[in-house]
Motif scaffolding. Structure first.
Motif, PDB file in Angstrom:
ATOM      1  N   TYR A 100      12.546   3.956   1.724  1.00  8.03           N
ATOM      2  CA  TYR A 100      12.543   4.176   0.277  1.00  8.03           C
ATOM      3  C   TYR A 100      11.096   4.266  -0.213  1.00  8.03           C
ATOM      4  CZ  TYR A 100      15.145   3.835  -4.194  1.00  8.03           C
ATOM      5  OH  TYR A 100      15.755   4.081  -5.406  1.00  8.03           O
ATOM      6  N   VAL A 101      10.771   5.395  -0.807  1.00 12.21           N
ATOM      7  CA  VAL A 101       9.459   5.550  -1.446  1.00 12.21           C
ATOM      8  C   VAL A 101       9.674   5.359  -2.938  1.00 12.21           C
ATOM      9  CG1 VAL A 101       7.477   7.077  -1.822  1.00 12.21           C
ATOM     10  CG2 VAL A 101       8.782   7.233   0.320  1.00 12.21           C
ATOM     11  N   PHE A 102       9.207   4.245  -3.463  1.00  9.79           N
ATOM     12  CA  PHE A 102       9.438   3.922  -4.870  1.00  9.79           C
ATOM     13  C   PHE A 102       8.413   4.605  -5.764  1.00  9.79           C
ATOM     14  CE2 PHE A 102      11.307   0.416  -2.501  1.00  9.79           C
ATOM     15  CZ  PHE A 102      12.529   0.243  -3.136  1.00  9.79           C
ATOM     16  N   GLN A 103       8.812   4.803  -7.015  1.00 12.29           N
ATOM     17  CA  GLN A 103       7.933   5.477  -7.968  1.00 12.29           C
ATOM     18  C   GLN A 103       6.606   4.723  -8.140  1.00 12.29           C
ATOM     19  OE1 GLN A 103       9.730   6.163 -11.790  1.00 12.29           O
ATOM     20  NE2 GLN A 103       8.006   7.377 -12.506  1.00 12.29           N
ATOM     21  N   PHE A 104       6.703   3.411  -8.190  1.00 11.68           N
ATOM     22  CA  PHE A 104       5.488   2.622  -8.403  1.00 11.68           C
ATOM     23  C   PHE A 104       5.057   1.932  -7.117  1.00 11.68           C
ATOM     24  CE2 PHE A 104       7.477   3.131 -12.567  1.00 11.68           C
ATOM     25  CZ  PHE A 104       6.440   3.765 -13.218  1.00 11.68           C
ATOM     26  N   PHE A 105       5.266   2.623  -6.023  1.00 14.00           N
ATOM     27  CA  PHE A 105       4.752   2.269  -4.697  1.00 14.00           C
ATOM     28  C   PHE A 105       5.392   1.013  -4.100  1.00 14.00           C
ATOM     29  CE2 PHE A 105       0.924   3.702  -7.300  1.00 14.00           C
ATOM     30  CZ  PHE A 105       1.214   5.045  -7.168  1.00 14.00           C
ATOM     31  N   ASN A 106       5.471  -0.102  -4.931  1.00 10.63           N
ATOM     32  CA  ASN A 106       6.053  -1.359  -4.450  1.00 10.63           C
ATOM     33  C   ASN A 106       5.457  -1.854  -3.135  1.00 10.63           C
ATOM     34  OD1 ASN A 106       7.709  -1.107  -6.656  1.00 10.63           O
ATOM     35  ND2 ASN A 106       9.568  -1.696  -5.570  1.00 10.63           N
ATOM     36  N   LEU A 107       4.171  -1.672  -2.957  1.00 13.23           N
ATOM     37  CA  LEU A 107       3.532  -2.249  -1.778  1.00 13.23           C
ATOM     38  C   LEU A 107       3.414  -3.757  -1.979  1.00 13.23           C
ATOM     39  CD1 LEU A 107       0.771   0.457  -1.295  1.00 13.23           C
ATOM     40  CD2 LEU A 107       2.933   0.228  -0.049  1.00 13.23           C
ATOM     41  N   ILE A 108       3.368  -4.498  -0.877  1.00 18.59           N
ATOM     42  CA  ILE A 108       3.230  -5.945  -0.978  1.00 18.59           C
ATOM     43  C   ILE A 108       1.743  -6.256  -1.152  1.00 18.59           C
ATOM     44  CG2 ILE A 108       3.634  -8.146   0.182  1.00 18.59           C
ATOM     45  CD1 ILE A 108       5.954  -6.678   1.688  1.00 18.59           C
ATOM     46  N   ASN A 114       3.270   9.685 -10.652  1.00 20.92           N
ATOM     47  CA  ASN A 114       2.088   8.994 -11.154  1.00 20.92           C
ATOM     48  C   ASN A 114       0.796   9.535 -10.567  1.00 20.92           C
ATOM     49  OD1 ASN A 114       3.300   6.845 -12.856  1.00 20.92           O
ATOM     50  ND2 ASN A 114       4.390   6.479 -10.950  1.00 20.92           N
ATOM     51  N   LEU A 115       0.864  10.758 -10.044  1.00 23.49           N
ATOM     52  CA  LEU A 115      -0.321  11.334  -9.401  1.00 23.49           C
ATOM     53  C   LEU A 115      -0.754  12.598 -10.141  1.00 23.49           C
ATOM     54  CD1 LEU A 115       0.850  11.040  -5.670  1.00 23.49           C
ATOM     55  CD2 LEU A 115      -0.477   9.391  -6.999  1.00 23.49           C
ATOM     56  N   ASP A 116      -2.045  12.922 -10.045  1.00 22.63           N
ATOM     57  CA  ASP A 116      -2.507  14.184 -10.634  1.00 22.63           C
ATOM     58  C   ASP A 116      -2.056  15.346  -9.742  1.00 22.63           C
ATOM     59  OD1 ASP A 116      -4.386  14.563  -8.521  1.00 22.63           O
ATOM     60  OD2 ASP A 116      -5.789  13.246  -9.563  1.00 22.63           O
ATOM     61  N   ALA A 117      -2.251  16.573 -10.248  1.00 24.36           N
ATOM     62  CA  ALA A 117      -1.694  17.747  -9.558  1.00 24.36           C
ATOM     63  C   ALA A 117      -2.177  17.861  -8.114  1.00 24.36           C
ATOM     64  CB  ALA A 117      -2.037  19.014 -10.341  1.00 24.36           C
ATOM     65  N   GLY A 118      -3.468  17.652  -7.897  1.00 23.27           N
ATOM     66  CA  GLY A 118      -4.032  17.776  -6.550  1.00 23.27           C
ATOM     67  C   GLY A 118      -3.421  16.772  -5.587  1.00 23.27           C
TER      68      GLY A 118
END
Ligand SMILES: Nc1ncnc2c1ncn2[C@@H]1O[C@H](COP(=O)(O)OP(=O)(O)O)[C@@H](O)[C@H]1O
Ligand SMILES: [Mg+2]
Length: 221
Positions: free
Chosen positions: A94-102, A176-180
């Motif tokens: 699962y790749v979450f929108q807000f990353f959810n890294l620990i 949540n990322l810019d175009a590049g």
């Protein structure tokens, strides 16, 4: 070939105060092994809910939701939370929108986490190689708060793919990322998913992402 993900007659809603609000009514979806499907629709149309149902984080109110892998069926609608969790750990990345890294784990430790949960440390060399492919070879010791948004999302991808699951879910992975950075992250996600041959279900508002999918599922309001 039978579907990797199959929803039949699914209903799902939430209590909003006193009122029950339906998000899905008699909803059907079948995703074939290796298929890349974009889930589109306005905010509130149920994109995240759909991903969370497939992940077994939410349960259907009615209908059938089956995952299939290696000739085995996993009927999530019949399983309790613990059993759904076991299926999710093994079958889903699962790749979450807000990353959810620990936050207390560094990059390598974050990526090792699903390997430890699955007792699959044999996949560590591949996971390290993937981190290198994702341009993170010199960031393995960094903690999430030391990374840029693009780097965090690439770590989240490396973590979701570490145990090489047959099903990858990504919730607005470029939201949540810019175009590049969006394009770079999408390139990397696609090439890894295609290399592993897994299903990708990606919720997105981006036309560019939707165009890369094999198919678009449009959710209404
Ligand atoms: N845990 C929840 N509790 C109550 N309502 C929820 C919950 N999750 C989602 N919803 C509602 O379900 C609808 C769909 O939400 P969501 O799946 O997050 O949409 P999207 O991801 O397309 O923006 C929205 O009306 C939202 O408010
Ligand atoms: Mg959402």
């Amino acid at each position: 070939m039978s579907a990797a993900i199959s929803l039949k007659g699914v209903s799902k809603g939430f209590l909003d105060g006193e009122r029950y609000r339906e998000v899905f009514v008699d909803f059907d979806l079948a995703v074939a092994p290796g298929e890349i499907v974009a889930v589109c629709g306005p905010s509130g149309s149920g994109k995240s809910t759909l991903l969370n149902l497939v992940a077994g984080l939410l349960v259907v109110d009615g209908g059938l939701l089956n995952l299939r892998h290696g000739g085995v069926d996993y009927p999530l609608h019949t399983l309790d939370e613990a059993a759904r969790g076991a299926v999710r750990r093994r079958l889903v990345g699962y790749v979450f929108q807000f990353f959810n890294l620990i936050p207390t784990l560094n990059v390598l430790e974050n990526v090792r986490f699903p390997l430890a949960l699955n007792d699959r440390d044999d996949l560590l060399p591949q996971a390290r190689e993937r981190l290198a492919t994702l341009g993170l070879a010199d960031r393995l010791d960094a903690f999430p708060d030391q990374l840029s948004g693009g780097e965090r999302q690439r770590v989240a991808i490396a973590r979701a793919l570490a145990h090489e699951p047959p099903i990858v879910l990504a919730d607005e992975p470029t939201g949540n990322l810019d175009a590049g950075n969006s394009e770079q992250v999408a390139d990397m996600l696609w090439s890894e998913v295609e290399r592993l041959g897994c299903v990708l279900l990606v919720a997105t508002h981006s036309e560019a992402i939707a165009e890369r999918a094999h198919r678009v599922v449009e959710l209404g309001r």
